[in-house]
Design a protein around this motif. Structure first.
Motif, short mmCIF file in Angstrom:
data_model
loop_
_atom_site.label_atom_id
_atom_site.label_comp_id
_atom_site.label_asym_id
_atom_site.label_seq_id
_atom_site.Cartn_x
_atom_site.Cartn_y
_atom_site.Cartn_z
N CYS A 60 0.62 -1.38 -0.27
CA CYS A 60 -0.11 -0.30 0.06
C CYS A 60 1.20 1.38 -0.12
O CYS A 60 1.77 1.02 0.96
N GLY A 62 -0.53 4.45 0.79
CA GLY A 62 -0.45 4.84 1.71
C GLY A 62 0.29 4.86 3.06
O GLY A 62 0.78 5.85 4.11
N CYS A 63 0.22 3.58 3.57
CA CYS A 63 0.65 3.31 4.31
C CYS A 63 1.88 1.83 4.44
O CYS A 63 1.84 1.34 5.96
N CYS A 91 -6.72 -1.43 1.53
CA CYS A 91 -5.89 -1.75 2.18
C CYS A 91 -6.35 -1.89 4.00
O CYS A 91 -7.56 -1.39 3.67
N GLN A 93 -5.64 -1.39 6.45
CA GLN A 93 -4.96 -0.13 7.71
C GLN A 93 -5.77 1.09 6.71
O GLN A 93 -5.92 1.89 7.94
N CYS A 94 -5.79 1.57 5.79
CA CYS A 94 -6.32 2.97 5.32
C CYS A 94 -7.38 3.01 4.51
O CYS A 94 -7.23 3.49 3.79
ZN LIG Z 1 -2.80 1.04 3.41
#
Ligand SMILES: [Zn+2]
Length: 104
Positions: A60, A62-63, A91, A93-94
Motif C-alpha cells: 500500500c 498509503g501506509c 488496504c 489499514q487505510c
Molecule cells: Zn494502507
C-alpha cells in the motif's frame, strides 16, 4: 516417427510458452520494483500461473502495509491482467485500494 516429432514440437511449444510467460512476469516485476510502475500492461493471471507464479504482493502506498493474495484462488478469468487484481485488494489499514505490486 511423425508422432514423436509432433509430440516433441508440442512439448517445445509448451516450454517456449512457459519461458515467455516467465520473462513477461519478471519484466513486470522489475518494472514495478525499480520504477514503481506503470502497472499496465501486465501479464495475464493465466500467464503468471503458467510461469509458476503463485502470489501477488501489493504494498500500500498509503501506509506501506503488505498484502498477499494467492493467484490460484482468485475468482477472475485467466485473461485478467495482474494489475487489475490490485484493485480488489483494498488496504485494511487505510482503505486505500491502490498500491505497488509484485508477483512471486
Ligand atoms: Zn494502507
Amino acid at each position: 516417427m511423425f508422432g514423436a516429432t509432433v509430440r516433441h514440437l508440442a512439448e517445445r511449444a509448451v516450454e517456449a510458452r512457459r519461458d515467455a510467460d516467465a520473462l513477461a512476469c519478471q519484466a513486470w516485476n522489475a518494472r514495478m520494483l525499480a520504477f514503481q510502475g506503470p502497472a499496465q500492461p501486465s501479464p495475464a493471471l493465466g500467464d503468471a500461473l503458467n510461469a509458476g507464479y503463485r502470489y501477488l504482493e501489493v504494498k500500500c502506498l498509503g501506509c506501506d502495509t503488505h498484502q498477499t493474495v494467492a493467484l490460484d484462488i482468485v475468482r477472475q478469468p485467466k485473461s485478467t491482467p495482474i494489475h487489475e487484481l490490485e484493485r480488489y485488494m483494498r488496504c485494511r489499514q487505510c482503505s486505500r485500494s491502490n498500491g505497488n505490486g509484485a508477483i512471486s
